[in-house]
Design an enzyme around this catalytic site. Sequence first.
Site, PDB file in Angstrom:
ATOM      1  N   TYR A 274      43.240  42.670  43.984  1.00  0.00           N
ATOM      2  CA  TYR A 274      43.262  44.032  43.485  1.00  0.00           C
ATOM      3  C   TYR A 274      41.928  44.768  43.516  1.00  0.00           C
ATOM      4  CZ  TYR A 274      47.966  42.834  42.209  1.00  0.00           C
ATOM      5  OH  TYR A 274      49.293  42.442  42.271  1.00  0.00           O
TER       6      TYR A 274
ATOM      7  N   PHE B  81      51.993  41.604  30.901  1.00  0.00           N
ATOM      8  CA  PHE B  81      53.094  42.503  31.262  1.00  0.00           C
ATOM      9  C   PHE B  81      53.304  42.469  32.772  1.00  0.00           C
ATOM     10  CE2 PHE B  81      49.133  44.887  31.027  1.00  0.00           C
ATOM     11  CZ  PHE B  81      49.102  45.626  32.201  1.00  0.00           C
TER      12      PHE B  81
END
Length: 420
Positions: free
Chosen positions: A131, A420
């Site tokens: 990322y 999450f």
Amino acid sequence: MTPTPRADGIDVRPITEAEFADWLRAVSTGFLRAPALSEEEIEGRRRQFVPGRYLGAFDGGRCVATFKSFDQELTAVGGASVRADAISGVTVTATHRRRGLLSRMMAQDLAAAKERGDVVATLIAAEYPIYGRYGFGPATWMSEWTVDVPRAGLDARWAGPADGGRVDLLEGEDVRKLGPELHERLRRTQPGVITRDEVWWQLNTGALRFDPSWKLPFFVVYRSASGEVEGMAAYEVDDNWGDAKQPLNTATVKWLLGATPAAERALWQYLCSIDWVVTVKSGWRAPDDLLPVLLPDPRAARITSLADWLWVRILDVVRALEARTYEGEGTLVLEVAGVDGLTGGRYRLEASAAGASCTPTTESADIALGLGELGALWLGDESAVRLAALGRVREERAGAARKADALLRTSRRPWCPDIF
């Protein structure tokens, strides 16, 4: 959000609700879980479906890559909430790797988030190297401790807090009533904490179940002497006995929230006092958590996991830097290198304990850095001096990295307790 142009016959676009089950099976395949899902799980997860926020890459009608985002609020340094584009469910099927599918989905989502006015994007990275190229940087880290209870030095006769407070077991229904307010109290003070919606509380207390392996944990609450709820925890205990009927049980913390140091102390002491429990695993804690040093023998707690946790991508430099507070005072001109045309430029930050202003500028930069580095610095955890030593931050003016640290770093480390 419009589909990106076809490449190699593969469409990247928002899924329809009718495609949700196939999308969910692709997620399970990507995360190496069994692709066969029960109708109960599919329907349970469908409650979180938001049209336009679930993306899929389709090859011949088959979903071969997945991506979703949802609205989130993230606590900045000082307690202000900023709007975040929370990213999750990112997979690319092994048969379709290295075709740019993630890049296309990420570009669609971040452009939409920027247009909505989100200040940052967030994610929990399953793999570290992915990322950074999209402008994300690790903004919080987590530690997990394993406590050798007999060695900890705590009083085995402990029968409750000495401060007049009390610890009690709770039912899931009570947690759903009391937990959200406690969590919001913590979120107003702890940088890095994210919102928990109603579905989170239902899933984590058993009101909503679709995972057959999920077990109802024990719940415990700490109330101060005045009766105020200041702490809460959920934990599981295994059933492990050694030779000669010696208990060797482990209590594993699912989550623990303490709005005060007294609450943290009382909850950890309770967990270390449970009969038959000889080991306590702390769950995901901040690297500077109080746990090890509140034990009479801190060496009884050893770190068994230390890793990056919440990653942050700045979408609006001005609003992000103005949202947080600063313990120091000064001016810093930052040259921020963008990666996709959405964010980047030169900014003048003027900060003090009274507040901050950030404006685009043509002044000479003091420091030059990428979006990922700015994301890592924004919550106050990373050091600009350290990043400069690694070649990831460049000083355009001597001493600028040290000046940046004086402005940006915090006395306690940020912490995100959730995945999450």
